[in-house]
Design a protein around this motif. Sequence first.
Motif, PDB file in Angstrom:
ATOM      1  N   GLU A   1       0.822  -1.221   0.000  1.00  0.00           N
ATOM      2  CA  GLU A   1       0.000   0.000   0.000  1.00  0.00           C
ATOM      3  C   GLU A   1       0.851   1.264   0.000  1.00  0.00           C
ATOM      4  OE1 GLU A   1      -4.280  -0.827   2.192  1.00  0.00           O
ATOM      5  OE2 GLU A   1      -2.820   0.487   3.119  1.00  0.00           O
ATOM      6  N   LEU A   2       2.015   1.189   0.639  1.00  0.00           N
ATOM      7  CA  LEU A   2       2.865   2.366   0.817  1.00  0.00           C
ATOM      8  C   LEU A   2       3.769   2.655  -0.373  1.00  0.00           C
ATOM      9  CD1 LEU A   2       3.971   1.801   4.505  1.00  0.00           C
ATOM     10  CD2 LEU A   2       2.611   3.715   3.687  1.00  0.00           C
ATOM     11  N   TYR A   3       3.728   1.793  -1.385  1.00  0.00           N
ATOM     12  CA  TYR A   3       4.719   1.857  -2.460  1.00  0.00           C
ATOM     13  C   TYR A   3       4.820   3.238  -3.093  1.00  0.00           C
ATOM     14  CZ  TYR A   3       7.212   0.838  -6.766  1.00  0.00           C
ATOM     15  OH  TYR A   3       8.122   0.857  -7.789  1.00  0.00           O
ATOM     16  N   ASP A   4       3.692   3.885  -3.385  1.00  0.00           N
ATOM     17  CA  ASP A   4       3.703   5.184  -4.065  1.00  0.00           C
ATOM     18  C   ASP A   4       3.514   6.366  -3.117  1.00  0.00           C
ATOM     19  OD1 ASP A   4       4.137   4.280  -6.652  1.00  0.00           O
ATOM     20  OD2 ASP A   4       2.023   3.820  -6.953  1.00  0.00           O
ATOM     21  N   ALA A   5       3.454   6.120  -1.819  1.00  0.00           N
ATOM     22  CA  ALA A   5       3.182   7.202  -0.870  1.00  0.00           C
ATOM     23  C   ALA A   5       4.405   8.108  -0.716  1.00  0.00           C
ATOM     24  CB  ALA A   5       2.791   6.625   0.485  1.00  0.00           C
ATOM     25  N   ASN A   6       4.159   9.403  -0.673  1.00  0.00           N
ATOM     26  CA  ASN A   6       5.212  10.391  -0.445  1.00  0.00           C
ATOM     27  C   ASN A   6       5.109  10.922   0.979  1.00  0.00           C
ATOM     28  OD1 ASN A   6       6.282  10.428  -3.165  1.00  0.00           O
ATOM     29  ND2 ASN A   6       4.393  11.477  -3.753  1.00  0.00           N
ATOM     30  N   ILE A   7       6.251  10.978   1.668  1.00  0.00           N
ATOM     31  CA  ILE A   7       6.298  11.472   3.040  1.00  0.00           C
ATOM     32  C   ILE A   7       7.511  12.390   3.165  1.00  0.00           C
ATOM     33  CG2 ILE A   7       6.503  10.838   5.479  1.00  0.00           C
ATOM     34  CD1 ILE A   7       5.343   8.153   4.824  1.00  0.00           C
ATOM     35  N   ASN A   8       7.351  13.512   3.847  1.00  0.00           N
ATOM     36  CA  ASN A   8       8.492  14.388   4.087  1.00  0.00           C
ATOM     37  C   ASN A   8       9.508  13.680   4.979  1.00  0.00           C
ATOM     38  OD1 ASN A   8       7.346  16.430   2.606  1.00  0.00           O
ATOM     39  ND2 ASN A   8       6.448  17.463   4.366  1.00  0.00           N
ATOM     40  N   TYR A   9      10.756  13.635   4.500  1.00  0.00           N
ATOM     41  CA  TYR A   9      11.831  13.002   5.273  1.00  0.00           C
ATOM     42  C   TYR A   9      12.440  14.035   6.211  1.00  0.00           C
ATOM     43  CZ  TYR A   9      16.028  10.312   6.392  1.00  0.00           C
ATOM     44  OH  TYR A   9      17.009   9.628   7.051  1.00  0.00           O
ATOM     45  N   LYS A  10      12.491  13.701   7.505  1.00  0.00           N
ATOM     46  CA  LYS A  10      13.097  14.578   8.495  1.00  0.00           C
ATOM     47  C   LYS A  10      14.207  13.829   9.218  1.00  0.00           C
ATOM     48  CE  LYS A  10       8.914  17.330   9.190  1.00  0.00           C
ATOM     49  NZ  LYS A  10       7.907  17.815  10.168  1.00  0.00           N
ATOM     50  N   PHE A  11      15.371  14.450   9.215  1.00  0.00           N
ATOM     51  CA  PHE A  11      16.589  13.812   9.696  1.00  0.00           C
ATOM     52  C   PHE A  11      16.442  13.252  11.113  1.00  0.00           C
ATOM     53  CE2 PHE A  11      21.308  14.603  10.796  1.00  0.00           C
ATOM     54  CZ  PHE A  11      21.643  13.328  10.407  1.00  0.00           C
ATOM     55  N   PHE A  12      15.858  14.016  12.027  1.00  0.00           N
ATOM     56  CA  PHE A  12      15.804  13.612  13.423  1.00  0.00           C
ATOM     57  C   PHE A  12      14.485  12.965  13.836  1.00  0.00           C
ATOM     58  CE2 PHE A  12      19.119  16.954  13.777  1.00  0.00           C
ATOM     59  CZ  PHE A  12      20.127  16.156  14.303  1.00  0.00           C
ATOM     60  N   THR A  13      13.430  13.116  13.046  1.00  0.00           N
ATOM     61  CA  THR A  13      12.121  12.615  13.493  1.00  0.00           C
ATOM     62  C   THR A  13      11.530  11.604  12.524  1.00  0.00           C
ATOM     63  OG1 THR A  13      11.128  14.614  12.542  1.00  0.00           O
ATOM     64  CG2 THR A  13      11.591  14.636  14.905  1.00  0.00           C
ATOM     65  N   GLU A  14      11.015  12.045  11.397  1.00  0.00           N
ATOM     66  CA  GLU A  14      10.373  11.124  10.455  1.00  0.00           C
ATOM     67  C   GLU A  14      11.422  10.556   9.502  1.00  0.00           C
ATOM     68  OE1 GLU A  14       6.893  12.893   8.688  1.00  0.00           O
ATOM     69  OE2 GLU A  14       6.387  13.890  10.560  1.00  0.00           O
ATOM     70  N   ASN A  15      12.242   9.684  10.050  1.00  0.00           N
ATOM     71  CA  ASN A  15      13.353   9.100   9.297  1.00  0.00           C
ATOM     72  C   ASN A  15      13.133   7.608   9.109  1.00  0.00           C
ATOM     73  OD1 ASN A  15      13.852   8.075  11.867  1.00  0.00           O
ATOM     74  ND2 ASN A  15      15.466   9.542  12.305  1.00  0.00           N
ATOM     75  N   CYS A  16      14.179   6.907   8.669  1.00  0.00           N
ATOM     76  CA  CYS A  16      14.055   5.468   8.389  1.00  0.00           C
ATOM     77  C   CYS A  16      13.626   4.687   9.625  1.00  0.00           C
ATOM     78  CB  CYS A  16      15.383   4.924   7.850  1.00  0.00           C
ATOM     79  SG  CYS A  16      16.764   5.042   9.034  1.00  0.00           S
ATOM     80  N   ALA A  17      14.210   5.012  10.769  1.00  0.00           N
ATOM     81  CA  ALA A  17      13.911   4.273  11.994  1.00  0.00           C
ATOM     82  C   ALA A  17      12.461   4.464  12.423  1.00  0.00           C
ATOM     83  CB  ALA A  17      14.865   4.719  13.105  1.00  0.00           C
ATOM     84  N   TYR A  18      11.985   5.703  12.325  1.00  0.00           N
ATOM     85  CA  TYR A  18      10.609   6.007  12.715  1.00  0.00           C
ATOM     86  C   TYR A  18       9.614   5.247  11.852  1.00  0.00           C
ATOM     87  CZ  TYR A  18       6.430   8.852  13.624  1.00  0.00           C
ATOM     88  OH  TYR A  18       5.170   9.276  13.959  1.00  0.00           O
ATOM     89  N   GLU A  19       9.839   5.221  10.544  1.00  0.00           N
ATOM     90  CA  GLU A  19       8.904   4.543   9.646  1.00  0.00           C
ATOM     91  C   GLU A  19       8.940   3.029   9.834  1.00  0.00           C
ATOM     92  OE1 GLU A  19       6.712   6.180   8.250  1.00  0.00           O
ATOM     93  OE2 GLU A  19       7.574   8.193   8.348  1.00  0.00           O
ATOM     94  N   MET A  20      10.098   2.470  10.203  1.00  0.00           N
ATOM     95  CA  MET A  20      10.158   1.031  10.470  1.00  0.00           C
ATOM     96  C   MET A  20       9.360   0.665  11.724  1.00  0.00           C
ATOM     97  SD  MET A  20      11.735  -0.171   7.908  1.00  0.00           S
ATOM     98  CE  MET A  20      11.016   1.228   7.002  1.00  0.00           C
ATOM     99  N   LEU A  21       9.281   1.583  12.691  1.00  0.00           N
ATOM    100  CA  LEU A  21       8.444   1.332  13.867  1.00  0.00           C
ATOM    101  C   LEU A  21       6.975   1.234  13.480  1.00  0.00           C
ATOM    102  CD1 LEU A  21      10.088   3.643  16.565  1.00  0.00           C
ATOM    103  CD2 LEU A  21      10.469   1.206  16.163  1.00  0.00           C
ATOM    104  N   TRP A  22       6.555   2.028  12.472  1.00  0.00           N
ATOM    105  CA  TRP A  22       5.179   1.909  11.977  1.00  0.00           C
ATOM    106  C   TRP A  22       4.923   0.499  11.444  1.00  0.00           C
ATOM    107  CZ3 TRP A  22       1.104   4.294  13.157  1.00  0.00           C
ATOM    108  CH2 TRP A  22       1.040   5.663  13.338  1.00  0.00           C
ATOM    109  N   PHE A  23       5.880  -0.062  10.710  1.00  0.00           N
ATOM    110  CA  PHE A  23       5.709  -1.418  10.177  1.00  0.00           C
ATOM    111  C   PHE A  23       5.471  -2.419  11.309  1.00  0.00           C
ATOM    112  CE2 PHE A  23       7.833  -0.212   6.069  1.00  0.00           C
ATOM    113  CZ  PHE A  23       6.819  -0.660   5.253  1.00  0.00           C
ATOM    114  N   LEU A  24       6.221  -2.281  12.399  1.00  0.00           N
ATOM    115  CA  LEU A  24       6.053  -3.209  13.514  1.00  0.00           C
ATOM    116  C   LEU A  24       4.701  -3.020  14.201  1.00  0.00           C
ATOM    117  CD1 LEU A  24       9.615  -3.231  15.125  1.00  0.00           C
ATOM    118  CD2 LEU A  24       8.642  -4.762  13.404  1.00  0.00           C
ATOM    119  N   GLU A  25       4.229  -1.776  14.276  1.00  0.00           N
ATOM    120  CA  GLU A  25       2.926  -1.528  14.888  1.00  0.00           C
ATOM    121  C   GLU A  25       1.792  -2.036  14.002  1.00  0.00           C
ATOM    122  OE1 GLU A  25       2.432   2.413  16.392  1.00  0.00           O
ATOM    123  OE2 GLU A  25       4.399   2.445  17.353  1.00  0.00           O
TER     124      GLU A  25
END
Length: 568
Positions: A218-242
């Motif tokens: 579902e997320l394949y084409d979704a665009n999200i603002n990348y933020k170095f300290f907050t909405e980064n790779c680690a943050y988005e991977m936590l969404w996958f686990l949730e």
Amino acid sequence: MKFFFSVIFAVFFVINCAHAQPLAESPEWHSLLHIRDDNKSDINDPKFFLSNPFSPENEFNIAISELRSDKKDEMLCRFPARYRYLNKKLDLNITFDHCTNLNEFLKDSRGESVSMSFASSYLGSPISYFGHTFITIHKTNNRFFSQTLSFAAEIPQEVGFIDLLSKGIRGGFNGKFVAEPYFKLHEGYNIVEQRSLSEYRLNLTQDEIENMLWHAYELYDANINYKFFTENCAYEMLWFLEVARPGLKLRENFPYAVIPYETINEIKKAGLVMQIDTQPPLINSLHTIYNGFTAEEKDFFSRWKNSGDKKEELESINLSNETKDKLGYLINGYYDILFKRFHQGKGDFEDVKQLPYTPPNERYIGEPIRHGSSKIEVGYLQVNGVEGLDLNVRPILFNRIHDLYSELGDGTLEFLGLEMRRIENKTSLQSFTLLKIESLTKRFDFYHPVSWKIYAGADRSLKDSSLQPLVQVGSGVSYGTSSLLWYGMGQATVYPLKMTAGIEVLAGLSYWNGLSHIGIDFREPVFFTGRKSKGDFEAYFTTPITKKIIFKIWGKNQEAGIRLVLAF
């Protein structure tokens, strides 16, 4: 008959709408829509939603209503994770057999287990300073073709360092979710960038793995603002686990900054991790083998790596089969680095790959030693025989003196650090670090990296003892073994407000013994004006008391002290 079915569907729709309120507020539905505590979504792409204005309840109602529209089949394939969830909760009796792209993705991606993978820090890019986390869905019989799920910023090549850092902090780059085979990330991180890869095997069930994969599609084409300290790779991977295991609340533990390795700690605290495997950088394995050679074997390798027919020459030399095997592995690794990192020697690379060799087992159980990314140092000191107290606050610090990340590379990364002292009832700010980056990577026969450092901040090193901003840039070389490091470097220092500049020579020697670290660093001006002293040195000894407390003894010129380093 048509009227009859319309009535049945209308009744069905009314009944299901009655479920809208509890289901629209469920953790499962909120996680699929990336809903934060303020009831808004982290995803700012309108293509990701059906409702406008958006709300979880509106999204639920429209998703149900689309089931009786002409776009039903299209919606099922576009938002399969949401309809899969609704199908399980409401028993809608819908199928996804017609979703060709979805089923191909699931077929290519499914595996027996899942890991949260962590690539260690890479000082070559600000976006990678704190490491990178991604998810790996393991195929038991084909590890390198296992699927990975990650989130990365789309960065134009022409972006400069300052612009990169600025936009990365305030969300000036677009972020995209990426699914690609594991071997691509392994090649990029482990060989090209020489980073260690740690895999934290998670205790997810097959159904939870399916939750994650359907959501990834579902997320394949979704665009999200990348933020170095907050909405980064680690943050988005936590969404996958949730999404995989609804009810997990991992993101709420990071209200200000999401540091990739710190998210790993939260995953461990949540009881998700079953096993940890780490693969050191390729260069570490090569370095270990090379250091085990005799002087004669090293000499042969130096001549042999530049010879013509390597296979024939290797077979003609009177060496043990074990040594030949190691030589084959070394030369393969050598050309892996040249070919994949520097795009050199492609012809030789093809010839070398014909050499017979058995790769050693590079993986080991466990993870690199880390002592946290935030540190507070408190201690007692003497300055010119006068006693005092000092406090160092380092909100973001990875330090080669305190932290052991790999056997080969020693690096320092610090943001926004400050040192305060209280001597003779006077409290003063001794130094402030805006940014400090230091990379001391050891060289050997065919690997010749440059060691370097960048520093921007303020200190009291000038003769008038006033706090003055300064910038330093240095470059040099480092050598050593798995437990020993020495380096030499030239450094330019500029105090812009005082119009003072100089050139210095830096040198250092340090030794690891288990978890204890002892070393000494020198700084000698070649040409400088306005400095307090001609030279400078600092000796130190650090050893962990616990996983979160490090004991440190240090001394420099007319100063000495004892500190406890509290790591978070």
